[in-house]
Structures are given as C-alpha cells and as structure tokens.
Design a protein around this motif. Structure first.
Motif, short mmCIF file in Angstrom:
data_model
loop_
_atom_site.label_atom_id
_atom_site.label_comp_id
_atom_site.label_asym_id
_atom_site.label_seq_id
_atom_site.Cartn_x
_atom_site.Cartn_y
_atom_site.Cartn_z
N SER A 144 0.84 -1.19 0.00
CA SER A 144 0.00 0.00 0.00
C SER A 144 0.87 1.24 0.00
O SER A 144 2.07 1.18 0.25
CB SER A 144 -0.99 -0.05 1.17
OG SER A 144 -0.50 0.61 2.28
N THR A 145 0.28 2.34 -0.33
CA THR A 145 1.03 3.59 -0.47
C THR A 145 1.79 3.91 0.81
O THR A 145 1.31 3.65 1.91
CB THR A 145 0.10 4.75 -0.84
OG1 THR A 145 0.88 5.94 -0.94
CG2 THR A 145 -0.98 4.97 0.22
N GLN A 204 2.40 6.94 1.48
CA GLN A 204 1.96 8.28 1.85
C GLN A 204 0.71 8.19 2.72
O GLN A 204 0.07 7.15 2.82
CB GLN A 204 1.66 9.09 0.59
CG GLN A 204 2.90 9.21 -0.32
CD GLN A 204 2.69 10.15 -1.48
OE1 GLN A 204 2.00 11.16 -1.35
NE2 GLN A 204 3.28 9.83 -2.60
N HIS A 215 2.20 2.23 -9.75
CA HIS A 215 1.34 2.51 -8.60
C HIS A 215 0.45 1.30 -8.27
O HIS A 215 -0.73 1.46 -7.95
CB HIS A 215 0.43 3.72 -8.87
CG HIS A 215 1.16 5.01 -9.09
ND1 HIS A 215 1.56 5.43 -10.33
CD2 HIS A 215 1.55 6.00 -8.23
CE1 HIS A 215 2.16 6.62 -10.24
NE2 HIS A 215 2.17 6.98 -8.98
N GLY A 245 -2.76 3.55 -4.51
CA GLY A 245 -1.92 3.94 -5.65
C GLY A 245 -2.66 4.88 -6.60
O GLY A 245 -2.07 5.83 -7.14
N GLU A 273 -2.74 8.33 -5.01
CA GLU A 273 -1.39 8.88 -5.04
C GLU A 273 -1.05 9.39 -6.46
O GLU A 273 -0.53 10.50 -6.63
CB GLU A 273 -0.42 7.78 -4.63
CG GLU A 273 1.01 8.24 -4.44
CD GLU A 273 1.93 7.07 -4.07
OE1 GLU A 273 1.44 6.06 -3.48
OE2 GLU A 273 3.12 7.14 -4.39
N GLN A 309 6.99 7.04 -12.09
CA GLN A 309 6.82 6.18 -10.93
C GLN A 309 7.43 4.81 -11.19
O GLN A 309 8.09 4.24 -10.31
CB GLN A 309 5.33 6.05 -10.56
CG GLN A 309 5.09 5.37 -9.23
CD GLN A 309 5.28 3.86 -9.31
OE1 GLN A 309 4.89 3.24 -10.27
NE2 GLN A 309 5.91 3.28 -8.28
#
Lengths: 331, 331, 331, 331, 331, 331
Positions: free
Chosen positions: E108-109, E111, E160, E165, E168, E288
């Motif tokens: 998972s991200t 961020q 992503h 993703g 993001e 990315q």
C-alpha cells in the motif's frame, strides 16, 4: 527509326510542324465549353507520353478507325498551355507494320539483348550440377518462353521497367551472385544461380507489355511468385528422375525471394541460397532505381548539391549522387 | 593450453577427477536445505559455461580471495543431477598470469588474427583516394585502437560473438564489398571500403569482453553508432585539409549502416555506398549466423533432414542446411 | 481399445500398477546424481503425454529394440514428484500391430469420419457447375488422397489439431458456406464451396501425423498454400477442356485464403468468393478454438466466472463462456 | 517595415497598384499558348507566398539580374483567375540591403527575441551544477552560435516553423521543465535543463533559413541529432576536467530526445531526465501546433463548432478549440 | 501491526521459529514422491509472497477450514531448498478480524491517505467553473465511491500497483497539471483537472483488491475507460442543467486518455486538455515505474553502475539511476 | 419526384435548359479575373453533386435568401469546361416543402424501408430470452429513435453510405446471424441478434444526414461505440430487474464489435457472440462495398476483364467481378 520522340517535343519550337509514330495509350471523345466536339488522346513512345488534341475530328485527314493500342503516324505541332506541353494533331492515320519498330514505342534496355541472352546461356553452360543444368536448358530452349524472357520488363514501375529489363536485371544478378557464391562456401553456387535465373520468371505472364506495361488478370489474381513456381514445377515434372529434394529447394527459392511475408512471399528464406538471393535481388533493384533517379536528375539539370525528390522505390527517402557531388567539389 | 574444456565435460566419466582453468563468471553464497553453507559458481571458458558447487567452502584447499572476473585453477569431478550437468569442486586457487591464455577462456575466432589484420591493412593500402587512405591509416596506426580492433567481438550474441569476431566480419565484408564495388560503376570503391572498415568501430567501446561479453554503461547509453561516428569525426578533424564533403559522407555511412530507423540508425542510407554497405553488412551477419547454427546442429548430432530450431538472429525462422541435406540424399 | 489413458493417470492411486499402450514420443539415456544410468521417455496417447522413467534399463523385462515412433505396451505405476506427475516403468515391450488402434494414440475427432466424409461427398454431388464438380470428384476419388483427407489434422496446434480435424473443419465450413452463399447473390456458390473443400488440401503433405503432429521438410519449405495450389493445378491440367478462367479463380482462392500477406497468403482476396472464404475459414477456426478452450476449463474444474487464461490462438485474449456464466446465474 | 504583405493582397481591390518587397522563392521562363514568353515567379514574405507573372519580361522596368534568393521591390496589381489569387508585376528591381528587414520576409516569432534570449541566459545562470553551467555558458557565449540560435526556426514545417521559433520553443520548455523538475525529486534539474537547451542545437546546421526554410545537405545526411551531439561533444572536450559520466549523460539526452527509434533517435531514453525531456519536447511541439491550427481557423473565419481539418502534425486527427466552443455557448 | 513480514524472511536465520499473519493467495493438496500428502500454500503480505508447505496437514494444530482469500496466523520456520526460500508451517489458524490490518497484507502507499484525500478535495475546492465543481463534489461526496477511491491501486502491475496507488497517482497528476495549465493559456485549467481526477475512476470497478490485485469479469469485458465514462455520465445526468457541451468534453477526456487507439482509447485526444492529460498521465506513470525500479535495485544491492534489467513497463528498455551513478562518482 | 438528376446531366445536351431541385451543399462569393463577382455553388441530389455558377448574382430571378442546407429550385444549362462538367444557373429560388421529397436529395436505399423495419421487428419478436426481447422492444418503440433508425446511413462513406443504409445493413446481418447461430451451438442466438441490432445504434447521433453525411461534434469526440453503449446502458437501467450479467455482455458486444483496438474498439471480443458479430459485421460491410464497386464499374461501362481501381474500403486492393467475368467467357 522514328524521327521525333516525345522527349524531343519539350525543346521543339512551338508551332513548328512534326511527323511522328506513336502508340495510342488512351482515346476519348470530349466537347469544348462552346459545345464543339474534339478528340483527346494520350500518345506515347519509348521516351514518355503526352496529351494530344484533335480539334477537327471530322477532317478527312484524321483516321476514324484507330483504337487504344494502335500505332499511328501523326502530323502536328507542340504548344504549351498554362505551362503544360500539348500536341495539336492535324493529320493522323494507322501506321503500317513495316513502318514501326516496337522497341521505339516502349522504353527498352540500352544494352544489347543478344549479348545479354548469350551471357545468360553462358552462366547455365557453366553449371556442374547436371540436374539444374538440364532444367534450365530445357526451359530456356522453349522458343516462346525465350522470346518473352528477352522482352519482358522486370517490373511495371519500380525498377528495370523497360523492355528487356528482366533479362538485364537477371544477368546483372548472375554476375553478382557468382561473386558472392565464391565468397561463402556454405552456398551451392548452381542452386543460387538457378534461383537467380528463375525467380522472376512468372513475370512473363504476370505482366503484359504490348500497350504499355500492365498486369494481366491472371497476374493480378495469382502473382508472379505463384505463376513462376508452377511454371518451374511443370518443367521439373517433365524431366525424368529429377531429384525430389532438389525440386523442393528450387521451388522454395522462387517462393521466398521477396524475403518477407508482407512483400508477398508466402515463405521466408530458410536455406542459405534463398537468403542470399533475396538480398541480392533487392540490392540490384535498389541500385538500379538509384541509378535511374540520378540519370533523371542529370537530364532535368538539377544541381549536384541538391538531394533528389522523395523516391517511391526507396521508401520515400531522398538521395544524393556521391560521385557527382564529390566530383564538382574538386573542380 | 588448457587440458580440459567445459565442452569436454559432457562426455567425461562421472566421478573421475579433472584439473582445469576457468573464468569465474558468477559467485554466490548459499545454504542447503539443512542450513549448510556452500558456494555456487558459474565457471566458463571458450567452449561454454557450467555451474560448479563447492560443498566445503571452509576447506583450506579452497581459496578465499577470488572474485567474479578472476581466472582460477580448479580440481573436481562432473556429475549430473536431474539431467543437468554440474561440477563438484574439491580444490580451487587463483591462476597465475603465466598459466593461462586469455583466448582459451572466451570463445574466439578460429582464424589467424595476424593474417586477418594483415588483410585489412592490405585493403587500406590499395586505396586510391588519398584522403580516405590517410584517415584509415591514421586510425589503424593507433596501437590501442588496433589492439581492441583485433580482440573485439562483432556482437554480444547474434553473430560473430567471439574474440576477433569484429575483425573476421570486417575482413569478410571487405572481400565481398570489393566484388560488389566492381559490379556497380555507381559505387565509389574506396568510400564503400571505408564504411566497411569503420561501420562497427564504435563497438570497441560499446562492448567489454574481459569477463564475458557485455555492454559498457557508455555503450548502453550512446550505442556504437554514435560512439563510432564521434571517434571517426575526431580522427578526421585531426587531419589537415580533409575535404568537408567527404567527411559528411563517411559519417553518413556509419550513421545509416543499420539500414532502418527501427534498428537504431538515425538516418536511412541516402547514397549508393551507404545502401550497399547496409545490405552487405546484414547479409554477412546472417550468413555467419546460419553457418553457426548449422555447425551447432552438426555438433549436437541432429539428423540432416531435421530443420533447425527457431533462430533468434533470423526472425525466429527455422533453417535447413542445403548441402548436407542434398549430400545425404546422394549417398 | 486401450485400458488406461494418460489423462486417467492424474486420478490414479499412486503406486498402483497399470498396463497401457503408448506412442514413444522421445527416448533419452541419462544418469542419476549417483551416476546410475536410466531411461527417460515421453509417452503419449490421444489424451495427452507424460514423462516415464525406466530406472532399471538392464532388466530383461525392458525391451532394448524400441525407438521414437514405436508403440509400446508398458506396465508401471504413477507417482508425483515435486508436484509433477510421472510414470515409473517396470516392464516394456513393442506392441503388436493387432494390439493397437492408431486412433487411440493420437487425439482424434469425436465425430464419425465416415459420416463426415459422406457429407463432404454430398456437397460435391450438389454442384451444378459441371467443371468444378468433375474437378472435385476426380480429386476425392483418388484413394490415397481420400485416405489422407480423412486422417489429417487441420493444424499442428492452433485449431482442430487432431486426426480428422481437417475433414471436420471443412464439413463445418461447407455447411456454413452454403448458408452464406444463399444470403449474398453476388457469390457463386459452387466456386465458394470448391474453395472451402480445397483451401487446406496442401496440409495433406505439409503435415505428418504418424508420431505426433509435425511439419514435413517439404511442408516447412513450401507451405500448404503452395502445395495445395500445385496439387489442384495438376488435377485441373489432367482434365480435358477445363475453362482457363475458372482455373485461375480456383487457384486464387487457395492462394488468398489466409486473407493477409503477413499470414502467408501471397495475394489478398480479390473476388467475392475468396473474400467470403477467408472470413469463414478464420471464423470457424476461432469458434473451434474457443470451444476447445471452454472444454478444457470445464475439464480442469475452473469456476464459471473465471476468465480463461490468455489464449494463443486468439491473440492472447482471455475469454468468457457466455452460456455457462449466464446459466449459473439462473440456478 | 514593408507597406504591403502577401496576406493583405487577398483583400486588396483587384487592379489597384501596390508596391512591395518580396523574397524570390522561384523563377521560371515560360511561354503562353500563343508562344509568347513570360516570367513566372513565386514571391514570398513573412505572411505567405504567391504566384506573380511578368507578362512583359523585356520591359526595361523589369530587372534582368535577379535570382532565386534575392529580395526584390515590385510594383503590380492583384487579380484572381479561376478563383486563384495572382500578382501581375509591372516593375521589378533588386532591393537595396538598407531597404529591407529580413524578419519581414520570412515568418518570425511574435515574441521579443531579446527578451527570450535573456530568459534563456537566466536559466543557465540559475544552475548549481558548475560543470553544466560552464558548458552552456561556453557554448552560448560563442557569438556565431548565439546569432544562429536566436534566428533558427524549430522545424521546417511542423511546429514553431518561423525565425526565432527554436528559441521560443526552448524557452517555453525551460519554464515547463523547471516546473516538472520540482515535482519529481528523482530528476536532476540542471541536467534536464541542459538537455532542454541543447536537444535541438543541431538544427542550427541541419536547417537553412536564408531563402525559405530548408535542409542543408549535411542536415539531410546526418540529421540534427548527430550534428547536435557532435557539437556538444566538441564543446565538452574543450573544457578541462569535465566529468566523463556527465558527458555521457548529456550526449544521451540529445541522442534520445525523439523518444522512439522510428522517430530517428538511435537510443530510447534510459535515464529519468531523458524520459522527461522527450515527453515535454513532444508536448510543447504539439501544444504549439494546436494553437497554430486554432489561430488559422480563426483567421479563416471558421465557425466555433466546426472541427479543424485533419492536422498532419497531430497524426491526421481533427481538433476542437475547447475554449472557443464553450465560450460561444455561453453568449 | 505484524511482527514479521515476507521480506524479512530472506535474512531470517534458517530453522528459527516465527509467528506471522498472512493472506492465503493459493492452497493446493499435493503428495510427495513417497506418496505422502501435504499442503502447498502461497502466503503473502504487503512486502511480497512466498511458498509455504504444511508437511503434516493432519496435525490438530493445523486448521482445516481456511480458504484462498483468508487471513491466517501461522507459526513456522524459513528454509532454503535448491537456493529457493520456503516456509515450513507447523501451526496455522484463521486470524480474527481484530488481529489484522488489511493494509499490512497488500502493498500500500507509503503516503498518508488522509493527507492525499484532503489535497484532492482542495483541488476541487479551487475550481472556478461551477458546473465542474459541482460534478466532482457530488461524485467525491458519495461515501462508497470515496472509500474505493482511497483504496484502489492504479494498476494491477505496471505502476502505482498498491493500495492507495490510484489516489497517489491522481494527486501527483493534479499538482503537475496545475503547473502545466498555467504554462499554456490555451488550456482550460478546471477541465484539465476534471480529466485528471476522473480519468481512471473506472478502475474502482475494473479492479478488485481484496485478495491480491485482479480484474473483475465486468472489468475484463468493459474496461475502465467504458466503466468510468458511464459512471461519470450518470453523475452528470443527475445534475440539473449541466451544459451538454461540457458533458461531451468531460467524457471525451476519459475516453481518449490512453492517447492511442492501440492502447484501448476509442478516440484520440482532440482537444488541448485531452492531449495534455494523455501526456501527463503517461509521464507520471513512467516516472513512478522508474522510481520503483531504482528502489528495487537499491534493495537488491545492485551496484550504481549496473543498468537495471529490461523493464516491462518501459518497453523492455534498461535504465540507469542518474543521481546515484553521478553521486558515487563524486565520493 | 424530380425531373432531372445530377447523374443525368452528364448526357444532357450542352446548352439545353433544365429545371431541377437540388440541395445546396456549398455557397461561395467569388470574382472573375476581370473583377466581376459571381456565386459558386455545389448542388447535390441523391445521384451525386456538381458545381454550379451564377454569373449574374444581381439578377432578380436569383434568390438572395438561400443558404447551405436549403433545397432550391434552379433553372440552367450544363456545359463542359476543360473536360469538367458544370451548371450555369439562370434562375434560382428556395423550394417549398411540398415540392420536394428528401429521399430524392440524398442517396438512399433501393429497398423498401417499411419492409426492412418490419423484418427487424420480426427478428425481435422471435426472441425467447425475455430480457433481451423487452430491451429491444423498449428501444425500438421509442418513436424518435425508430425514425432515426429508419433514416440513418451506415457510414459516412465506406459502405451502405445512404439513407436507410444502417437498417439495410442490420437486416442483412440479422438474416446472416440467424444462419450462423444455428450452426454453432456455442452461440446464444438472442444475444448475438441483440448485438447485431444495437452494434451501430450510436451512429444515430454520431452522424448527421440533413445536408450531406457528416459527423456531429459529439460524434467526432465520442464516437458511435461510446454513444451506442451509453444509449443502451440507459435503456437497460430503465428496465426493472434486468440481469446485471446480461447487461455486461450486451455492452461488451457493442464495445468490441470493431474487432481490433486499432479500429477503435476499446476491447477485443472475448465471448463467442462478440467474436461472431465482429466477423459478420465486417464481412457484410465488405460484401456490400464489393457489390457497390461492381455496380459502379457496370455503370461506367468498364469491360468485364478489367480489374476495378484500388478500392479504399478494401485496403486498396483491386477486385474482379467473378460472375461477370465467367459469364462473358461463356457467351
């Protein structure tokens, strides 16, 4: 021999009379804005083609009985309208067979066909493989085929597109193939040569060259690859005890000589001789196309440091004549 | 000379001891299922490469100080596990420089490099164009470049992928180009030859051949076409009064020699010499790839009437060795 | 009939003995890690193929004289190693001809070949064009050709890849073509049907189906399009007064039936019947490939709402079995 | 400044006299249908080009000594023939250097070149990487290069095809690249900027812009990618201690900026900065092409709800001017 | 939070016991060579996936009732067999909902999703076009959609490909688009932003992310472009008086955002905003993918001067991490 | 009914007066060489279009108030200038609605639209799947949609490009699909039929056919695939309890019916019905294009043994009318 050629008319004084023999490539009835009927013709000879107009189709000096494909004798003058050259025809009749030489009416090789043909037979003579030698001898001994082989163009447009062009292309390829065969021991020289001599033989029936260069219906539907393969297979089958493996290889070379499926070869070259043939055939065609393009630029008076236009036979690329460009820089 | 080669191990009695010199192509620490550490190596020489395992890495007879790229002397035996050949290594030490001949450790040309080099210089000697002759003489006189030129492979994999392969490919091409140049008057023979000799010169820096054949970072980012063009341009600029047009033509030949944009040439061949070079280069590479494939089939004992596998360097097509196939049919 | 099939072994109790007849698809000598020799075989029948190992090749119950292509009777047990099924062979001998039915050893059509053949002849019988009728009658009356036509697979892998597959594909196409011919008045029904029946006839020699499905050397070098065209041309030439235009059209249909140059047709379809043939042939092949894929998913127990894997014969797309997916949603 | 421009003539009263300065883009001798000689010219200025005819080439008020590439002063009138505008030229002489401003004769940027140049230098000034800063400073300090950089068009046709177009395109890209560099920490801002400023520098020698926009022979044979790479490499090699890795990266960016092999880049972008450059360069060119197309539609009075014609620079797609279309819907 | 992650096991002492929570990605019954049954599992978490074997499936400490898709707690040890890491599982039970955090089980991200979501809403808040603002507000206010939007990956694999993703990617694109919109006055900023926020919204239903990332049947058959267009159209149709032209433009942006027909966009971008969106979307995805590839190399300890492997998401090209390569050269 | 049609004018005596009704396809103000203003028009009807000139636009018998899109009554004469036919218009006024039948002014189907529509409804009536039946009934019951369905052309140019062409194409496809559905048990007949009837329904809004056939802006930006999918989805959503799986399948068929991504289908056909639809749609379009080409050759009096020109709708191939060619050979 003809007195005047299409190509000469560009430099002919406007209004001055000429007499000439031409092939009728097209013939149409038309009327002027003021509703007056006239004839519009496309006349051609080995140096090119040009529009010609008969403004008085009813004049008794204008024959009634000529058609597309006829050779005519015409008297007229050249003129230029809105910067486009035209012929104005005053008299016209069908030419007598004795008056004209077909080789004057369509572009044809500048080389001596007899010499080329002799060279071709010489290559066959040099074969050591008795089966391939007997195959080619049989085929080239057929008078009708031999006659067509000496006349056929190599293509409708792209390269060697003139009478005798096929023979010229094949003899050039024979010489080249001989040199390459010596260089690579992997190559069976006689098999490669056989492929060179037979690869385009289907063009004898794919193309017609009586009234301009065109495809026959059979040619359009089957293509020269199939026609040539079938012609060769029939010749092989007529020979007693021709080795079956050799037959497969010869046919494979004809089938695969375009080198790529998208160029109409149903098989890629899978043996060394077929690979070499596809390269040399393509190279020779492109070298001739380059030479032809450079000749045309010279005729048109283009300066040496100007690239040619985009050349269709070479993927739209522009070309430069190396020797001429360098040559001028040394003067 | 080495006593045992990788290729010999396939027929070596399992369990019997051998001694040999190998290049370390990879080295990894691993553990067995039961958590016991061992060393996994890839060892190579000019005949191929093979996995080797050191089951007792702590044994004092196993050197500690060797790395990827080193040449080692190893004692061990061959065994086969799940149908895959392996080496079991009992002793191993770094080899002394005097013990090994680098040409034993990487595949290399079977021809005599001195003879090839002499032939190359002979071609340059035969030039009549003084500028091109002085350009090539200057470049080939550079000892570092000459040394690399004699060693470099022609490619990482596809064709002539062995030490001396580039030189072998170029000399073959020179002979071929000479024959073709004579055939087409449109071609400037010395310019074509110059293209042949310089077209792949960027490979001297695009590839590295110390520990296997690989791309340098510079090679990956710039490519041999750019590197070779720059190398040549620098050499030309160092010569007084080199004709600028000639410079443009020489650089164009290097740039365009792959023949198509999608093969990495930023320009299509636009002059006769560049067109011929791109054809001959491609033909020679493919003829060598065919030959190599046929040799491999022979080594592997494939029957004469079985097509090869799909050959990557020839668009995945399968091949047939004409001479061998026909030959057997006559026996 | 065979007692046990390869496909049954997946659900066979490990260790339990079986007896079965299999085709030997490969045979290799190998040794174990401990240097013990054994035989590795690939055995197949109409339901699939599997690896088999003979751990005691010296055992007198193991025949010495069998080769690739033989049918053998084997006794052994199934086992699974690292999740891969294998046979362990204890006894093995060459089977007697009377013991085996070839159709048990290669995948073959589930339809009745006699019925299919009868249907094919019925279509020919219905022709109103006497020339096409006599062409097909002559060809299908040839016993050797008829025998091959009843046995040949339609392809090595992609679709109808089983004994009788070609006949099954052609009869399906005949029915379909009949329906389409009625729909478009522009179509000459008998010409279309002739194309359907002859389009793949070259496969009778392009493929071999004795020991698995493979290409013959002739097939690899010439392809079924050329072979089929030549076969048909020979048949036509043996018939007195066959109309030349009709011959050109029939050959064109065989030549162009792949529909695109890049699929190996040297000509695009240029007549309505050839266009229709290329569409129907492609459609029927793809419908069968879909059906085959759905059957496989069913056999493997995949759930109805899971797309198939990427299907090679359908440009790597994934498929969904509509009826099954909808069906389950109604339950 | 010129009094009358080509673009003005469309709305000029027919027959009314004008005086103007034009660039001679072509000059040909022709004759009328009645064999009277006249001169056919193509005259151009920054707003377009038009055919002009001198019906009395012998008139003493018509200069004899002008050629393609000269700037002339002409007096004449506009007329329309078969809906096509033409100039009828009555007087013509070569213009004095002092009379004309070159920027009036070829299309040129509507922005202030001095301001653009200042902006470009400002970007270089902002570099923190000393090597890249010194490279660009050195190059842009060269007065001849700087002069060409301020004048060159960005392309012969597709986008920014006007004097100063290259500089305009690069400054736009600098601003854009600055914004993008800040967004992706992976990007080395100064390296990206360097690529932006140098990527098309080869166009300074690939194109000529004296008499219309055209390719030089060197440009046609080598291309701006090779020319720019060589120019940059030479500048780098003249700087002491320039880091070799940085050199490789800068050259890679120029080489790969077209983003695809088939667009003439011999290498794909392999570093983040090269990838970003290829995207931004393409985006900026296409945005400008769109803007230019919309401006043209506006000039031609096309309604807001009519798509543009097929735009060559955008893969033949048709476009819609969003803002204008929405705007009108609100009125 | 989990105690042990898949990625940690590579450096875990062999044989030492661990406890961990994993997602069951696959579960199969198998037997050993000696006919002993065992369970083969694929267990995963956010750091990767690994094979696990239960050698004693009858052990009462091994749950019977778990399936693919369940989260389990497992005790076992790591071992390496033939250089491949494996888990040996001794105890296993289904985890309680309270024990696990789903974001631990799938990548998972990194961020903060809350911050990203807030940023997204901030962009919408900044719109001046009231219609577009009300469209996005309505859509993002839908709790189910908002929940999915915060969770969805942007792709199954290429870029992503992790929970969050999509969000993001979109927020990165918003920032970028804002910068680009300011640069080109031709662009309608709010329309471009709307395209950015909605272009991949169909992925909320094209993909499922419960048990690994996969396509739904609906997703496979319709694709996210169609699903997203329909979702948006429904939202627009629910708003009173939404301008029809604006609706067409918004839908066009979603439809055309892949930029090419062969990438699955049924329309090419025909308005400036759609063109910009397709460029920025592609650029952000590739940046990315590059970053991800460099991170992976770093984790795997690859040296800075080694190119990456061939990267699938970037047309199989190899990459170089500029900053790292240069950085090391300065140390 | 009209008295005179565009197609008749080619054989009309020059100068003779005619009266006729025409659609104004274009209207422009121009001036002659001598600065005299005139009107240039493009006038059309169902048989073609022609240029018309009003030399005296101030004449009171020439209406002032007509525009592009109006139907006018014109009196004039035909003349030929430089072999191009033209109309000279002496009188012109806007036609009264009662005077003209729209089907006279644009090419339209030669079949009876009522009969075709009845046939279409008959197919729907025959459905056994209640959901699909109720979907189609609902849609075709909508009077506006039904009216458009009866009028729309199937394409702007390539095939069935006439009023009623879509309906004609769909009814032909229904008949064909019925036959094919019976042949393949794998096909769900009603689902296939549904795809046939709805696949091009988006053309009702993609195209406009008021003043010639053209794309609407919405059509250009969204395309008929998207428009048709949305239209269908809305209809489905209005029906209570329509099975969601069936909805997905119906939409998939519309989306994928072009068969390839590069033809604008965002998804390849993944279910048997979609695959069949894409084949039949393409086949029917090409059969019609062939028929249209042959009809044109017949009208133009081309001989039976001349191939057609290169046909754009069939990849530039040339065609031969089998039946006509064979037919003549029998006479």
């Amino acid at each position: 021999m003809k007195d005047i050629y299409i190509a000469d008319l560009a430099n002919f004084d406007e209004g001055k009379l000429f007499d000439g023999y031409f092939l009728v490539l097209a013939k149409q009835q038309r009327t002027t804005k003021t509703n007056k009927p006239y004839l519009n013709l496309i006349l051609g000879d080995k140096t090119g083609q040009l529009e010609g107009r008969v403004w008085e189709p009813g004049d008794p000096r204008i024959a009634k009985d000529f058609e597309r494909g006829d050779v005519v004798k015409a008297r007229g003058s050249a003129s230029r309208f809105d910067d486009r050259l035209q012929m104005k025809i005053d008299q016209l009749r069908v030419a007598l067979p004795a008056e004209v030489d077909k080789s004057d009416l369509l572009p044809s090789t500048t080389q001596d066909v007899g010499v080329l043909w002799h060279a071709l037979l010489g290559f066959v003579e040099s074969f050591t493989n008795p089966d391939l030698k007997r195959l080619l001898t049989t085929m080239l001994d057929d008078p009708a085929l031999a006659q067509d082989y000496r006349e056929a163009p190599a293509a409708r447009q792209l390269h060697h597109a003139w009478l005798g062009g096929l023979l010229e292309h094949v003899v050039s390829l024979c010489t080249l193939a001989e040199r390459v065969a010596t260089h690579y021991p992997i190559l069976d020289r006689d098999l490669l040569m056989t492929g060179v001599i037979l690869h385009d033989i289907g063009k004898l029936r794919e193309l017609s060259w009586e009234t301009g260069f065109d495809y026959t219906v059979e040619g359009a539907l089957l293509g020269h690859i199939q026609i040539g393969t079938a012609l060769t297979e029939r010749a092989i089958d007529s020979l007693p005890n021709f080795p079956p493996k050799l037959k497969t290889l010869v046919l494979h070379m004809i089938l695969s000589h375009h080198g790529k499926l998208e160029f109409g070869s149903p098989k890629l070259p899978m043996i060394p001789e077929a690979l070499a043939l596809s390269f040399l055939d393509d190279l020779d065609a492109k070298m001739q196309a380059m030479q032809g393009e450079f000749d045309k630029c010279l005729r048109e008076g283009k300066p040496a440091d100007e690239m040619t236009g985009k050349v269709w036979a070479l993927d739209q690329r522009q070309l430069l004549n190396t020797k001429r460009w360098l040559g001028e820089s040394r003067e």
